[in-house]
Every structure is written in structure tokens, then in C-alpha cells.
Write a protein that holds these residues in place. Structure first.
Motif, PDB file in Angstrom:
ATOM      1  N   MET A  69      56.584  59.896  -2.459  1.00  0.00           N
ATOM      2  CA  MET A  69      57.448  59.172  -3.353  1.00  0.00           C
ATOM      3  C   MET A  69      58.866  59.172  -2.796  1.00  0.00           C
ATOM      4  O   MET A  69      59.427  60.200  -2.496  1.00  0.00           O
ATOM      5  N   SER A  70      59.408  58.002  -2.653  1.00  0.00           N
ATOM      6  CA  SER A  70      60.773  57.907  -2.159  1.00  0.00           C
ATOM      7  C   SER A  70      61.721  57.659  -3.328  1.00  0.00           C
ATOM      8  O   SER A  70      61.399  56.963  -4.276  1.00  0.00           O
ATOM      9  N   ILE A  71      62.878  58.269  -3.231  1.00  0.00           N
ATOM     10  CA  ILE A  71      63.884  58.074  -4.273  1.00  0.00           C
ATOM     11  C   ILE A  71      64.856  57.018  -3.776  1.00  0.00           C
ATOM     12  O   ILE A  71      65.593  57.237  -2.824  1.00  0.00           O
ATOM     13  N   ASN A  72      64.845  55.864  -4.427  1.00  0.00           N
ATOM     14  CA  ASN A  72      65.765  54.813  -4.028  1.00  0.00           C
ATOM     15  C   ASN A  72      67.040  54.905  -4.866  1.00  0.00           C
ATOM     16  O   ASN A  72      67.198  55.779  -5.719  1.00  0.00           O
ATOM     17  N   ALA A  73      67.953  53.999  -4.635  1.00  0.00           N
ATOM     18  CA  ALA A  73      69.262  54.047  -5.294  1.00  0.00           C
ATOM     19  C   ALA A  73      69.138  53.853  -6.804  1.00  0.00           C
ATOM     20  O   ALA A  73      69.924  54.425  -7.567  1.00  0.00           O
ATOM     21  N   VAL A  81      66.651  54.828  -8.884  1.00  0.00           N
ATOM     22  CA  VAL A  81      66.212  56.089  -9.497  1.00  0.00           C
ATOM     23  C   VAL A  81      67.336  57.114  -9.448  1.00  0.00           C
ATOM     24  O   VAL A  81      67.585  57.835 -10.425  1.00  0.00           O
ATOM     25  N   PHE A  82      68.034  57.177  -8.329  1.00  0.00           N
ATOM     26  CA  PHE A  82      69.156  58.111  -8.205  1.00  0.00           C
ATOM     27  C   PHE A  82      70.238  57.784  -9.232  1.00  0.00           C
ATOM     28  O   PHE A  82      70.784  58.685  -9.878  1.00  0.00           O
ATOM     29  N   GLY A  83      70.541  56.530  -9.414  1.00  0.00           N
ATOM     30  CA  GLY A  83      71.541  56.116 -10.388  1.00  0.00           C
ATOM     31  C   GLY A  83      71.129  56.451 -11.804  1.00  0.00           C
ATOM     32  O   GLY A  83      71.953  56.887 -12.616  1.00  0.00           O
ATOM     33  N   GLN A  84      69.860  56.248 -12.129  1.00  0.00           N
ATOM     34  CA  GLN A  84      69.377  56.574 -13.466  1.00  0.00           C
ATOM     35  C   GLN A  84      69.430  58.074 -13.719  1.00  0.00           C
ATOM     36  O   GLN A  84      69.820  58.514 -14.811  1.00  0.00           O
ATOM     37  N   LEU A  85      69.046  58.864 -12.743  1.00  0.00           N
ATOM     38  CA  LEU A  85      69.140  60.322 -12.884  1.00  0.00           C
ATOM     39  C   LEU A  85      70.588  60.771 -13.048  1.00  0.00           C
ATOM     40  O   LEU A  85      70.883  61.694 -13.816  1.00  0.00           O
ATOM     41  N   PHE A  86      71.491  60.111 -12.349  1.00  0.00           N
ATOM     42  CA  PHE A  86      72.905  60.450 -12.432  1.00  0.00           C
ATOM     43  C   PHE A  86      73.454  60.140 -13.826  1.00  0.00           C
ATOM     44  O   PHE A  86      74.198  60.935 -14.400  1.00  0.00           O
ATOM     45  N   ILE A  87      73.068  59.016 -14.402  1.00  0.00           N
ATOM     46  CA  ILE A  87      73.511  58.652 -15.753  1.00  0.00           C
ATOM     47  C   ILE A  87      72.963  59.655 -16.773  1.00  0.00           C
ATOM     48  O   ILE A  87      73.679  60.087 -17.692  1.00  0.00           O
TER      49      ILE A  87
END
Length: 77
Positions: free
Chosen positions: A1-5, A7-13
Motif C-alpha cells: 500500500m502506497s501513501i499518496n498525497a 491520504v497524507f493530507g487527510q491524515l494531517f487534517i
């Protein structure tokens, strides 16, 4: 599973929301100016290590003593 931008943005929010809520709850119990500390905590949440440090600092701080109507000493018998 790759973490794209995305998913990273949603986790950050989600991190911003959770960290700010935790800091707000701790600031309400432990400081005289909870709104200011919450705003500073929100800004600090953009760098997770700083916000974690702020949470630890607030958790270790003693609670402030406010007169409360629920205490036993204020009940007249």
C-alpha cells in the motif's frame, strides 16, 4: 500500500483536529487563558513533535483551583 498525497493530507487534517481538541481540553483545566493556549496549540499542531511536547507539558502541569459550586465546602448545611 502506497501513501499518496491525498491520504497524507487527510491524515494531517485528522491530526490537526485531534491534537487541537486534546490541547483545548487540557488548557481549559490547567491554564488561566485557555483560548490563547488553544490557538497556540493549533499553530503548534502543524509540527507534530511540538504539539506532542505541548500536550505533555500541559498534562504534567498542575490543575488550577477555581471556586466550584460542586465542592463540599460550599454546601451550606
Amino acid at each position: 500500500m502506497s501513501i499518496n498525497a491525498t491520504v497524507f493530507g487527510q491524515l494531517f487534517i485528522v491530526w490537526l483536529a485531534i491534537a487541537t481538541i486534546i490541547i483545548a481540553v487540557l488548557a481549559k483545566r490547567k491554564t488561566q487563558s485557555p483560548i490563547l493556549v488553544t490557538v497556540i496549540g493549533f499553530i503548534a499542531s502543524f509540527i507534530p513533535l511540538i504539539s506532542i511536547g505541548m500536550m505533555i507539558m500541559l498534562a504534567l502541569k498542575n490543575d488550577i483551583h477555581t471556586p466550584d459550586s460542586k465542592t463540599a465546602s460550599s454546601v451550606k448545611v
